[in-house]
Every structure is written in structure tokens, then in C-alpha cells.
Design a protein around this motif. Structure first.
Motif, PDB file in Angstrom:
ATOM      1  N   GLU A 127       0.796  -1.226   0.000  1.00 22.80           N
ATOM      2  CA  GLU A 127       0.000   0.000   0.000  1.00 22.80           C
ATOM      3  C   GLU A 127       0.833   1.283   0.000  1.00 22.80           C
ATOM      4  O   GLU A 127       0.325   2.336  -0.330  1.00 22.80           O
ATOM      5  CB  GLU A 127      -0.966   0.018   1.193  1.00 22.80           C
ATOM      6  CG  GLU A 127      -1.912  -1.174   1.237  1.00 22.80           C
ATOM      7  CD  GLU A 127      -2.728  -1.353  -0.044  1.00 22.80           C
ATOM      8  OE1 GLU A 127      -2.957  -0.361  -0.764  1.00 22.80           O
ATOM      9  OE2 GLU A 127      -3.120  -2.495  -0.334  1.00 22.80           O
ATOM     10  N   ILE A 128       2.100   1.211   0.400  1.00 20.42           N
ATOM     11  CA  ILE A 128       2.904   2.439   0.439  1.00 20.42           C
ATOM     12  C   ILE A 128       3.915   2.474  -0.709  1.00 20.42           C
ATOM     13  O   ILE A 128       3.971   3.412  -1.486  1.00 20.42           O
ATOM     14  CB  ILE A 128       3.630   2.586   1.793  1.00 20.42           C
ATOM     15  CG1 ILE A 128       2.602   2.720   2.917  1.00 20.42           C
ATOM     16  CG2 ILE A 128       4.551   3.807   1.781  1.00 20.42           C
ATOM     17  CD1 ILE A 128       3.204   2.728   4.304  1.00 20.42           C
ATOM     18  N   PHE A 129       4.720   1.402  -0.822  1.00 26.30           N
ATOM     19  CA  PHE A 129       5.834   1.460  -1.777  1.00 26.30           C
ATOM     20  C   PHE A 129       5.433   1.022  -3.183  1.00 26.30           C
ATOM     21  O   PHE A 129       5.782   1.657  -4.162  1.00 26.30           O
ATOM     22  CB  PHE A 129       7.000   0.613  -1.267  1.00 26.30           C
ATOM     23  CG  PHE A 129       7.579   1.159  -0.004  1.00 26.30           C
ATOM     24  CD1 PHE A 129       8.365   2.293  -0.021  1.00 26.30           C
ATOM     25  CD2 PHE A 129       7.322   0.557   1.226  1.00 26.30           C
ATOM     26  CE1 PHE A 129       8.896   2.827   1.142  1.00 26.30           C
ATOM     27  CE2 PHE A 129       7.845   1.083   2.392  1.00 26.30           C
ATOM     28  CZ  PHE A 129       8.632   2.219   2.347  1.00 26.30           C
ATOM     29  N   LEU A 130       4.664  -0.074  -3.262  1.00 24.08           N
ATOM     30  CA  LEU A 130       4.319  -0.606  -4.578  1.00 24.08           C
ATOM     31  C   LEU A 130       3.626   0.408  -5.495  1.00 24.08           C
ATOM     32  O   LEU A 130       4.022   0.547  -6.653  1.00 24.08           O
ATOM     33  CB  LEU A 130       3.452  -1.864  -4.418  1.00 24.08           C
ATOM     34  CG  LEU A 130       3.090  -2.600  -5.704  1.00 24.08           C
ATOM     35  CD1 LEU A 130       3.087  -4.086  -5.433  1.00 24.08           C
ATOM     36  CD2 LEU A 130       1.763  -2.200  -6.297  1.00 24.08           C
ATOM     37  N   PRO A 131       2.592   1.158  -5.020  1.00 20.48           N
ATOM     38  CA  PRO A 131       1.891   2.046  -5.959  1.00 20.48           C
ATOM     39  C   PRO A 131       2.830   3.060  -6.607  1.00 20.48           C
ATOM     40  O   PRO A 131       2.736   3.318  -7.808  1.00 20.48           O
ATOM     41  CB  PRO A 131       0.861   2.762  -5.072  1.00 20.48           C
ATOM     42  CG  PRO A 131       0.673   1.881  -3.908  1.00 20.48           C
ATOM     43  CD  PRO A 131       1.982   1.185  -3.686  1.00 20.48           C
ATOM     44  N   VAL A 132       3.762   3.591  -5.826  1.00 22.71           N
ATOM     45  CA  VAL A 132       4.655   4.618  -6.364  1.00 22.71           C
ATOM     46  C   VAL A 132       5.625   4.014  -7.369  1.00 22.71           C
ATOM     47  O   VAL A 132       5.801   4.516  -8.477  1.00 22.71           O
ATOM     48  CB  VAL A 132       5.421   5.313  -5.216  1.00 22.71           C
ATOM     49  CG1 VAL A 132       6.363   6.364  -5.767  1.00 22.71           C
ATOM     50  CG2 VAL A 132       4.442   5.945  -4.240  1.00 22.71           C
ATOM     51  N   LYS A 189       3.703   2.954 -10.660  1.00 20.67           N
ATOM     52  CA  LYS A 189       3.238   3.970 -11.611  1.00 20.67           C
ATOM     53  C   LYS A 189       4.410   4.661 -12.305  1.00 20.67           C
ATOM     54  O   LYS A 189       4.250   5.221 -13.389  1.00 20.67           O
ATOM     55  CB  LYS A 189       2.310   4.989 -10.929  1.00 20.67           C
ATOM     56  CG  LYS A 189       2.989   5.927  -9.975  1.00 20.67           C
ATOM     57  CD  LYS A 189       1.966   6.850  -9.327  1.00 20.67           C
ATOM     58  CE  LYS A 189       2.612   7.605  -8.182  1.00 20.67           C
ATOM     59  NZ  LYS A 189       1.659   8.384  -7.402  1.00 20.67           N
ATOM     60  N   LEU A 190       5.610   4.609 -11.703  1.00 23.89           N
ATOM     61  CA  LEU A 190       6.767   5.227 -12.362  1.00 23.89           C
ATOM     62  C   LEU A 190       7.384   4.288 -13.392  1.00 23.89           C
ATOM     63  O   LEU A 190       8.192   4.717 -14.210  1.00 23.89           O
ATOM     64  CB  LEU A 190       7.827   5.612 -11.325  1.00 23.89           C
ATOM     65  CG  LEU A 190       7.439   6.776 -10.414  1.00 23.89           C
ATOM     66  CD1 LEU A 190       8.468   6.953  -9.331  1.00 23.89           C
ATOM     67  CD2 LEU A 190       7.275   8.048 -11.211  1.00 23.89           C
ATOM     68  N   GLY A 191       7.036   2.998 -13.327  1.00 19.86           N
ATOM     69  CA  GLY A 191       7.527   2.047 -14.315  1.00 19.86           C
ATOM     70  C   GLY A 191       9.040   1.942 -14.358  1.00 19.86           C
ATOM     71  O   GLY A 191       9.644   1.911 -15.426  1.00 19.86           O
ATOM     72  N   ILE A 192       9.683   1.882 -13.181  1.00 15.50           N
ATOM     73  CA  ILE A 192      11.147   1.854 -13.162  1.00 15.50           C
ATOM     74  C   ILE A 192      11.663   0.414 -13.117  1.00 15.50           C
ATOM     75  O   ILE A 192      10.938  -0.499 -12.729  1.00 15.50           O
ATOM     76  CB  ILE A 192      11.688   2.617 -11.930  1.00 15.50           C
ATOM     77  CG1 ILE A 192      10.958   2.166 -10.672  1.00 15.50           C
ATOM     78  CG2 ILE A 192      11.578   4.097 -12.128  1.00 15.50           C
ATOM     79  CD1 ILE A 192      11.248   3.022  -9.468  1.00 15.50           C
ATOM     80  N   ASP A 236      -3.757   6.964  -5.216  1.00 12.54           N
ATOM     81  CA  ASP A 236      -3.117   5.651  -5.168  1.00 12.54           C
ATOM     82  C   ASP A 236      -3.847   4.743  -4.206  1.00 12.54           C
ATOM     83  O   ASP A 236      -4.030   3.564  -4.445  1.00 12.54           O
ATOM     84  CB  ASP A 236      -1.664   5.774  -4.666  1.00 12.54           C
ATOM     85  CG  ASP A 236      -0.772   6.393  -5.715  1.00 12.54           C
ATOM     86  OD1 ASP A 236      -0.996   6.118  -6.903  1.00 12.54           O
ATOM     87  OD2 ASP A 236       0.127   7.158  -5.343  1.00 12.54           O
ATOM     88  N   PHE A 237      -4.264   5.331  -3.090  1.00  9.16           N
ATOM     89  CA  PHE A 237      -4.915   4.514  -2.077  1.00  9.16           C
ATOM     90  C   PHE A 237      -6.334   4.175  -2.500  1.00  9.16           C
ATOM     91  O   PHE A 237      -6.782   3.046  -2.397  1.00  9.16           O
ATOM     92  CB  PHE A 237      -4.907   5.247  -0.743  1.00  9.16           C
ATOM     93  CG  PHE A 237      -5.496   4.427   0.351  1.00  9.16           C
ATOM     94  CD1 PHE A 237      -4.823   3.298   0.799  1.00  9.16           C
ATOM     95  CD2 PHE A 237      -6.723   4.743   0.903  1.00  9.16           C
ATOM     96  CE1 PHE A 237      -5.371   2.506   1.787  1.00  9.16           C
ATOM     97  CE2 PHE A 237      -7.270   3.955   1.896  1.00  9.16           C
ATOM     98  CZ  PHE A 237      -6.587   2.836   2.347  1.00  9.16           C
ATOM     99  N   LEU A 238      -7.052   5.185  -3.037  1.00  9.39           N
ATOM    100  CA  LEU A 238      -8.465   4.969  -3.365  1.00  9.39           C
ATOM    101  C   LEU A 238      -8.642   4.037  -4.557  1.00  9.39           C
ATOM    102  O   LEU A 238      -9.614   3.313  -4.635  1.00  9.39           O
ATOM    103  CB  LEU A 238      -9.141   6.319  -3.644  1.00  9.39           C
ATOM    104  CG  LEU A 238      -9.241   7.219  -2.420  1.00  9.39           C
ATOM    105  CD1 LEU A 238      -9.798   8.579  -2.791  1.00  9.39           C
ATOM    106  CD2 LEU A 238     -10.108   6.572  -1.344  1.00  9.39           C
TER     107      LEU A 238
END
Length: 605
Positions: free
Chosen positions: A95-100, A103-106, A550-552
Motif C-alpha cells: 500500500e505504500i511502496f508498490l503504488p509509487v 506507476k513510475l515504471g522503473i 493511489d490509495f483509493l
């Protein structure tokens, strides 16, 4: 004691062979590894289940197969509280690290540090990761080889080199796909190895009731210990709080884990893989606990460690296996294969992650003209190189101390400050490069200080609380040695000159808190310095932060458990709008293929 038979070697060799074959298969199937993205990220096409099993396999290494049962035998089942920890860790990661990151596709997690802060921090992160992973991998290769050599007479350096070579082979040929699918196979072997031991032990002890009863009377079922003292090695609080920080450093931001859940085909699969992996972690924890209690139940009157039958606690499991399985040809081989599966899966993820980090962070930024074909060759070369480095590190590991502790304390020392650095970036919009750098350095210094201090002055027995082991039932003439319980008088009579005052309070901190300390110091110092150096004036792009959306977006498709295709439909339009289509990782390829065939091909997938 039994020794290894031909069948045991056959079972073991079969495991190595199947792993190697999977590597060859993925090297050539689907046109091979054309681009570095195919090689390092599996072309971003994985689905949740194999990735989940792979995540479970990597960090449940041979250290778990050999170390955890011995840990429970020596210190009791309080280790089970880690079940709660794993739940919290997966929640934080998903819930904290994965969404970011998703979405950046790194490709490399340390790319994030450059996007959010600056390229020097990216370099710091990369170098720390490379040092940390090579050290850890050395321990992971060496540990099972040592225990197995000791008990079965399996050649020590032969085993180390064989493991290293097979691993390097399938990593170099098959890339991330091979790593993930060999992990799936190896989890199967690990569970089979554990199950065979548990089933046989239950048969030998005539029912599980007796095992539980013995454990209860031996004080091994010490689940609840709410002592808030941070110096005690394992209590409810050290495991839940300290363990959560330590393992989030591994699951949330460690390249070898993140790389795999980012390789999923969409974000729903990525999150799902983490939650399925939680079930795997619990299953393996239960298996290891049962093995540890069975160990105690069988050896309660004659502890092989005190009786000098084995020279280290990590050798208890192989000793037990040869003891109770000697009439079953091939089964000891299965157990050894399961310990080695743990090693292979961990080492392969490490090699792949090291190659990814080196290519993405150290080669791509400085050699911009390289073609994709060349990059994929360089990635393979890097896999080969790191395979060699890891085998060399195993030689170094033969000089380091107790297995589980050393592995986790290295993770604690380096993982803590790095976790703090990512937390600053994702959760504090006002954190800036200067603050983050000063925070990282101070967190690192503090955790190294405690970590190295605790290696030099190990904590006293009343801090670690080892439980009573007896050798009454042994028919070995041991003189008057009946117990390893050290009377407290001898402990306190050690001259004060040897242990400085720091040793008994500061250095005796539970090893699980090293990570927590590093993270908290990094975050606190980072926030203060950022605010002092004008952090509030900067405008941070919201896509580098954890936002409400990201959360919603979790609830858009997963409130009613609809099939995941629907989730994708709900979710694709606005992601595409935010990000543009420059990143093919986001377009759900399977759905696009029919409609705009050419466009998808134009996206260099």
C-alpha cells in the motif's frame, strides 16, 4: 548415523538439473531474451501466482530451512509472532511502496532516488545495495554447504561451487523469467522437504500430541512475552515492531523483491502477488515451527549440540533427518535438496537484481548510445560476473559468525537507513536532496555503530534467553556435564574491564531493532535538515509521492471481487492520461493486441 546413499545424490542432482533445464527453456522460448527489459524485467508480463511463490522462495532461503527450526529448538516458539510481522510488512509494501514504484515504471528502485532527489543519492543507494547483497549472498551459499558437509560428509567447496555455477548458469541464460519459474519449482521442493521431516517425526513420536506436550513441558511454547525492554532479543514487541522495519526494508524497497512484483503485468497482479506471498510465508513459518518442536521432542533428553554430536545449531536439522530417515533411501537427499532450493532461489534473485542495478544505475546513465541488443548482452555478462563474486563471497562468509543473526544484522544495518530514505521520498513532500543525504549518512553511522558493537560484545544470556537443553538421556560418557544453562553467578563474575558500560545497554539492543533505529534516525534527521534548507519551497511532482488516488484506486475494482480484467478497464483510462503512452509497461498488452496491433509493436515491448 546414516550417511548419504546413491539415491540421495540422485535426488539432489535431479533438483539441480531441473533448475538448469528451466533456465535453458526460458533462454530460447519466445524468441529468447531480445532486450535488457526482457532479461531483467521478464518483459513485464508475469502474473500474480508465480511471482508470489518466487517472492516467498527468495527470502525463505536455506537460512530458514536450517536456521529457523534450530532457533525454535533453542529459544522456543516465540519466533511464531513473526506471522503478525509478515502481515504488517506485506500491507506496508503493497500500500505504500508498490503504488509509487509501479506507476513510475522503473527497473531499478534506485532510479526513484534520482527522480525524487538527485543522482548522487541514487549512486549511494546502488552502492549500498551491491555491497549488502553480495555479503548476504555469500552467507546464503556458505551456510547450507557447511551444515550439510558437517553431517552428511557432502564436500563443502564442491557444494558451494556447484550451487554457484548452476545458479549463475540459469540466471545468465534465462533472465528474470527463469529466476521466477525456478523459484516456483524450488518452493515445491522446500515444502516437500519440510513435510517429509514433519510427517516422519510425527510417526516416530506416535502422534502430534506428544510433540506438543513435550514442547509445552520443555517451555518451548513461549508465545507471549510482552516485556517492552528493547534489549531482550525476542519479545512480542521486538518481533512486531523491529521485525516489521527489518522485513519492510527487504520487501518494500529491496531491489531483488521489488523487481519481481514490478514485473507483473498490471498493478492488480502486483498487489495480489504480495498478498498471496503472505500465505506462502505463513505456511513456511508453520512448517519450520513444527520442525523445531519435533526436534525438541525427539532430542529433549539428549541434545546433540551439547553432546558434541554437531558443532553448530544449524546442523541439527540435517542430523535429525539422517537420524529418523535412515531407512528411507532418497529422503535425506530430498531434505538436502530443499535446503539447497532455498539457497538457489535466494542467490538467483540476488544475481538478477545485482545485474539489473548495475545495468540501470551504473551503465545506462553513462553510456547512452548502447543498443538494446548490447544492453541485453551486458546484462548477461553482469549475471555471470556477479555469480563469480557471490561464490567468492561464500569463502569470506566462512569467517563470519552465527548464520541467522549475521544475515539479519547485515540487512538491519544497511536496510534500515535505505528504508528511511525511501520513506522520506514517498511520504514527505518537503524532503529534499540535502536532508535525505544527511539523514542517510547519520542513520547509517548509528546503525553501523550499534551493529558492529553488538558483533564485538555479544549480548549476555539473560538478554537472549536460551532455554534449557538436557543431555541426561545420552549414553555418552560426558562426565558431569548435564546442562548448558549457565548459572547466573558465572555470568556476573566476568571482570568489568572486558565489557564497557555501553556493551550492556546500547550494544545489547535486540538485533531486530537495528533496522528500526536506522530508519527512524534517517527520517528524523532528514525531515529536520530538509526544513532548515528550504524544503517547503520546492514543488515535488505528486507522481513521486503516495497520493490519495493511489490509495483509493484500490477500491475501484476490488471492493466486489470482480475478475481482474474489469479492474483493468476501470483503471486504464486515467493512468494512461496521467502518464502518456511512453511507458508500455502500463498499457495492458493482452487487451490492446487485437485493436491496434501496429501501435503496440511500435512501443518496443
Amino acid at each position: 548415523m546414516g550417511r548419504f546413499t546413491v539415491w540421495d545424490y540422485v535426488v539432489f542432482a535431479a533438483m539441480l538439473l531441473i533448475s538448469a533445464v528451466i533456465g535453458i527453456y526460458y533462454a530460447f522460448v519466445g524468441g529468447g531474451q531480445k532486450t535488457s527489459k526482457d532479461f531483467l524485467m521478464a518483459g513485464r508480463s508475469m502474473s500474480a501466482l508465480p511471482v508470489a511463490l518466487s517472492l516467498t522462495a527468495s527470502f525463505m532461503s536455506a537460512v530458514t530451512v536450517l536456521g529457523t527450526p534450530a532457533e525454535i529448538y533453542r529459544y522456543g516458539a516465540i519466533f511464531c509472532i513473526f506471522a503478525i510481522t509478515y502481515g504488517l510488512v506485506v500491507l506496508c509494501s503493497a500500500e505504500i511502496f508498490l503504488p509509487v514504484f509501479y506507476k513510475l515504471g522503473i527497473t531499478s528502485t534506485y532510479e526513484y532516488l534520482e527522480l525524487r532527489f538527485n543522482k548522487y543519492l541514487r549512486l549511494c543507494g546502488t552502492v549500498l545495495f551491491i555491497i549488502q547483497t553480495t555479503l548476504y549472498t555469500g552467507i546464503v551459499i556458505y551456510a547450507p554447504a557447511l551444515a550439510l558437509n558437517q553431517v552428511t560428509g557432502f564436500d563443502l567447496w564442491g557444494a558451494v561451487v556447484a550451487t554457484g555455477v548452476v545458479c549463475t548458469f540459469y540466471c545468465t541464460l534465462g533472465g528474470l523469467k527463469a529466476v521466477v519459474w525456478t523459484d516456483v519449482f524450488q518452493v515445491g521442493i522446500m515444502v516437500a522437504g519440510f513435510s517429509s521431516v514433519i510427517i516422519r517425526a510425527v510417526v516416530v513420536q506416535e502422534g502430534i500430541g506428544r510433540i506438543v506436550n513435550d514442547s509445552y513441558h520443555g517451555g518451548r511454547l513461549n508465545f507471549w512475552d510482552f516485556d517492552p525492554n528493547p534489549l531482550q532479543r525476542h519479545t512480542f514487541w521486538t518481533i512486531v515492531i523491529g521485525g516489521t522495519f527489518t522485513w519492510t526494508g527487504i520487501y518494500g524497497v529491496n531491489q531483488s523483491q521489488v523487481q519481481r512484483y514490478i514485473a507483473c503485468k498490471n498493478r492488480f497482479h502486483a498487489k495480489l502477488s504480495l498478498y498471496i506471498n503472505l500465505v506462502g510465508l505463513w505456511a513456511i513459518l508453520v512448517c519450520a515451527t513444527l520442525c523445531g518442536l519435533a526436534l525438541y521432542s525427539i532430542y529433549k533428553d539428549c541434545d546433540p549440540w551439547t553432546a558434541k554430536q554437531v558443532s553448530a545449531l544449524d546442523q541439527l536439522m540435517p542430523y535429525l533427518v539422517l537420524d529418523i530417515m535412515r531407512d528411507f533411501p532418497g529422503v535425506p537427499g530430498l531434505f538436502v535438496a530443499s535446503a539447497y532450493s532455498g539457497t538457489l532461489s535466494t542467490v538467483s534473485s540476488s544475481i538478477n537484481a545485482l545485474a539489473a542495478v548495475t545495468v540501470e544505475d551504473l551503465i545506462k546513465p553513462y553510456f547512452k548510445s548502447l543498443s538494446e541488443k548490447k544492453l541485453s548482452w551486458i546484462s548477461m555478462g553482469m549475471s555471470l560476473f556477479y555469480g563469480g563474486v557471490c561464490i567468492a563471497m561464500a569463502a569470506v562468509a566462512s569467517l563470519l559468525g552465527a548464520l541467522l543473526q549475521a544475515a539479519l544484522s547485515i540487512f538491519g544495518m544497511v536496510g534500515g537507513p535505505l528504508l528511511g530514505l525511501f520513506a522520506l521520498g514517498i511520504l514527505c513532500p518537503f524532503a529534499n536532496g540535502i536532508g535525505a543525504f544527511v539523514g542517510l549518512v547519520s542513520g547509517f553511522i548509528i546503525s553501523l555503530w550499534v551493529g558492529i558493537g553488538s558483533q564485538i560484545y555479544p549480548p549476555l544470556p539473560e538478554r537472549t534467553k536460551p532455554l534449557h537443553l538436557s543431555t541426561v538421556g545420552c549414553n555418552i560418557s560426558l562426565g558431569n556435564l548435564t546442562s548448558t544453562e549457565i548459572p547466573l553467578t558465572t555470568v556476573f563474575s566476568t571482570p568489568g574491564a572486558e565489557r564497557p558500560a555501553l556493551a550492556d545497554n546500547w550494544y545489547s539492543l535486540s538485533y531486530l531493532y537495528f533496522s528500526t533505529l536506522g530508519t527512524l534516525v534517517t527520517v528524523a534527521v532528514g525531515i529536520i535538515i530538509s526544513l532548515l534548507t528550504g524544503g517547503l519551497k520546492q514543488n515535488t511532482d505528486p507522481k513521486f509521492l503516495l497520493t490519495k488516488e493511489d490509495f483509493l484506486s484500490n477500491f475501484s475494482g476490488s471492493e466486489t471481487e470482480q475478475p481482474e480484467k474489469v479492474e483493468v478497464l476501470n483503471w486504464k483510462p486515467f493512468t494512461m492520461a496521467n502518464e502518456g503512452t511512453d511507458n508500455p509497461a502500463f498499457s495492458h498488452i493482452e487487451m490492446d493486441v487485437a485493436s491496434d496491433k501496429n501501435k503496440v509493436n511500435g512501443l518496443h515491448i
